[in-house]
Design a protein around this motif. Sequence first.
Motif, PDB file in Angstrom:
ATOM      1  N   ILE A   1      -3.675   3.905   1.057  1.00 25.04           N
ATOM      2  CA  ILE A   1      -4.437   3.233   0.012  1.00 25.04           C
ATOM      3  C   ILE A   1      -3.698   1.955  -0.355  1.00 25.04           C
ATOM      4  O   ILE A   1      -2.462   1.951  -0.453  1.00 25.04           O
ATOM      5  N   SER A   2      -4.415   0.862  -0.498  1.00 26.16           N
ATOM      6  CA  SER A   2      -3.790  -0.409  -0.841  1.00 26.16           C
ATOM      7  C   SER A   2      -3.241  -0.365  -2.268  1.00 26.16           C
ATOM      8  O   SER A   2      -3.641   0.482  -3.076  1.00 26.16           O
ATOM      9  N   PHE A   3      -2.348  -1.297  -2.559  1.00 26.53           N
ATOM     10  CA  PHE A   3      -1.773  -1.350  -3.907  1.00 26.53           C
ATOM     11  C   PHE A   3      -2.875  -1.601  -4.939  1.00 26.53           C
ATOM     12  O   PHE A   3      -2.921  -0.947  -5.987  1.00 26.53           O
ATOM     13  N   GLY A   4      -3.780  -2.538  -4.627  1.00 24.27           N
ATOM     14  CA  GLY A   4      -4.889  -2.805  -5.537  1.00 24.27           C
ATOM     15  C   GLY A   4      -5.820  -1.622  -5.670  1.00 24.27           C
ATOM     16  O   GLY A   4      -6.294  -1.302  -6.766  1.00 24.27           O
ATOM     17  N   GLY A   5      -6.094  -0.940  -4.551  1.00 23.50           N
ATOM     18  CA  GLY A   5      -6.943   0.249  -4.593  1.00 23.50           C
ATOM     19  C   GLY A   5      -6.311   1.361  -5.405  1.00 23.50           C
ATOM     20  O   GLY A   5      -7.000   2.099  -6.117  1.00 23.50           O
TER      21      GLY A   5
ATOM     22  N   GLY B   1       0.835  -1.198   0.000  1.00 17.80           N
ATOM     23  CA  GLY B   1       0.000   0.000   0.000  1.00 17.80           C
ATOM     24  C   GLY B   1       0.866   1.243   0.000  1.00 17.80           C
ATOM     25  O   GLY B   1       2.107   1.174   0.116  1.00 17.80           O
ATOM     26  N   PHE B   2       0.229   2.384  -0.134  1.00 17.62           N
ATOM     27  CA  PHE B   2       0.936   3.659  -0.181  1.00 17.62           C
ATOM     28  C   PHE B   2       0.302   4.643   0.790  1.00 17.62           C
ATOM     29  O   PHE B   2      -0.903   4.598   1.050  1.00 17.62           O
ATOM     30  N   VAL B   3       1.144   5.525   1.317  1.00 18.92           N
ATOM     31  CA  VAL B   3       0.681   6.614   2.171  1.00 18.92           C
ATOM     32  C   VAL B   3       0.516   7.855   1.296  1.00 18.92           C
ATOM     33  O   VAL B   3       1.472   8.310   0.665  1.00 18.92           O
TER      34      VAL B   3
ATOM     35  N   PHE C   1      -2.745  13.518  -3.509  1.00 19.44           N
ATOM     36  CA  PHE C   1      -3.947  13.096  -2.791  1.00 19.44           C
ATOM     37  C   PHE C   1      -4.694  12.000  -3.540  1.00 19.44           C
ATOM     38  O   PHE C   1      -5.797  11.610  -3.161  1.00 19.44           O
ATOM     39  N   TYR C   2      -4.110  11.494  -4.629  1.00 14.62           N
ATOM     40  CA  TYR C   2      -4.661  10.360  -5.370  1.00 14.62           C
ATOM     41  C   TYR C   2      -3.514   9.668  -6.101  1.00 14.62           C
ATOM     42  O   TYR C   2      -2.401  10.193  -6.189  1.00 14.62           O
TER      43      TYR C   2
ATOM     44  N   ALA D   1     -12.428  12.546  -5.339  1.00 12.24           N
ATOM     45  CA  ALA D   1     -12.934  13.417  -4.274  1.00 12.24           C
ATOM     46  C   ALA D   1     -13.336  12.672  -2.996  1.00 12.24           C
ATOM     47  O   ALA D   1     -12.935  13.085  -1.895  1.00 12.24           O
ATOM     48  N   PRO D   2     -14.136  11.588  -3.049  1.00 16.08           N
ATOM     49  CA  PRO D   2     -14.528  10.925  -1.793  1.00 16.08           C
ATOM     50  C   PRO D   2     -13.336  10.427  -0.982  1.00 16.08           C
ATOM     51  O   PRO D   2     -13.305  10.584   0.251  1.00 16.08           O
ATOM     52  N   LYS D   3     -12.356   9.853  -1.651  1.00 11.24           N
ATOM     53  CA  LYS D   3     -11.151   9.375  -0.960  1.00 11.24           C
ATOM     54  C   LYS D   3     -10.366  10.545  -0.380  1.00 11.24           C
ATOM     55  O   LYS D   3      -9.874  10.480   0.761  1.00 11.24           O
ATOM     56  N   MET D   4     -10.247  11.630  -1.143  1.00 10.99           N
ATOM     57  CA  MET D   4      -9.526  12.800  -0.654  1.00 10.99           C
ATOM     58  C   MET D   4     -10.210  13.386   0.577  1.00 10.99           C
ATOM     59  O   MET D   4      -9.539  13.730   1.566  1.00 10.99           O
ATOM     60  N   LEU D   5     -11.543  13.498   0.566  1.00 13.32           N
ATOM     61  CA  LEU D   5     -12.269  14.059   1.702  1.00 13.32           C
ATOM     62  C   LEU D   5     -12.116  13.174   2.938  1.00 13.32           C
ATOM     63  O   LEU D   5     -11.952  13.682   4.059  1.00 13.32           O
ATOM     64  N   ALA D   6     -12.166  11.866   2.749  1.00 15.39           N
ATOM     65  CA  ALA D   6     -11.982  10.950   3.883  1.00 15.39           C
ATOM     66  C   ALA D   6     -10.569  11.070   4.448  1.00 15.39           C
ATOM     67  O   ALA D   6     -10.379  11.067   5.673  1.00 15.39           O
ATOM     68  N   ASP D   7      -9.581  11.199   3.562  1.00 13.52           N
ATOM     69  CA  ASP D   7      -8.191  11.284   4.016  1.00 13.52           C
ATOM     70  C   ASP D   7      -7.890  12.601   4.723  1.00 13.52           C
ATOM     71  O   ASP D   7      -7.023  12.663   5.597  1.00 13.52           O
ATOM     72  N   LEU D   8      -8.592  13.675   4.348  1.00 16.52           N
ATOM     73  CA  LEU D   8      -8.377  14.965   5.016  1.00 16.52           C
ATOM     74  C   LEU D   8      -8.744  14.898   6.494  1.00 16.52           C
ATOM     75  O   LEU D   8      -8.172  15.612   7.318  1.00 16.52           O
TER      76      LEU D   8
END
Length: 314
Positions: free
Chosen positions: A92-96, A11-13, A177-178, A78-85
Amino acid sequence: MNPANHSQVTGFVLLGLSPVWEFRLLFFVVFSVMYLMTVTGNLLIVAIVISDPGLHTTMYFFLGNLSFLDFCYSSVTAPKMLADLLSGNPVISFGGCLTQLFFFHFIGGIKIFLLTVMAYDRYVAISQPLRYMLIMNRAVCGLLLAASWVGGFIHSIVQVGMIIQLPFCGPDKLDNFYCDVPQLIKLACTDTFLLELLMVSNNGLVTLMCFLVLLGSYTALLVMLRNHSWEGCRKALSTCASHIAVVTLIFVPCIYIYARPFRTFPMDKVVSVLYTAVTPMLNPAIYTLRNKEVILAMKKVWRRQKDFLGALKI
């Protein structure tokens, strides 16, 4: 590189826009409002184009599809970015990551090809007005739209196919952020010079060439308009101006990001925000503010809604 080390990173940070909590909270509020406006504006255009028979034309068929793609495009990040904020551990996983990368380039590729199709549609409408309905019939429109989707899929699967072969053994901090190609390539544990050249040619040069072709076609259209009546010229200029504005907002940031070596510059994240969040939000306004047909259709929908609510109260 030892193949055993190929999949050490699972995964990645995502470093995101800022490590400061106060800024992240501010960004969350701002981008939540922007995402809500993007979803509302684009889905409203889709609903209006579908519901109003007066907008069942080739131009609005493509516009409705573009609005749907803008909604999907912003929803990839956007949804992932908002959750991460709001998260203390934005991972995020490698597959994700690969999934996000695929849909980001899939939808983005469709948009680029669709904008090219829309430019061709306007060219035919102005240069061949008497044969326009014959040339741009329903079957042709369907084929052009399908070709845009196939082109976007091929473009995206090439990106994922190249990335998935790279060994990632650390570090795992992705400076965005993505998930996107430039940041991922920099994390690979191998020499990526040739791969960068392939990516620049596949992404940057193709995007640049499409942009130049579009500018050339709109220039030719503007030259043709000299022979039209003032009223027809004014309406065509209004439509072309909207298209040119959207094309510029989409293509210029893409050229900046992809048509150069994958190195980090101070403006990278600002440009990423521009074409992932700002442009999908602005497109509905650009296409509707100067478009009387869409505004009238919106007023019809609003009146029908008021009549329906009034009938319920009775």
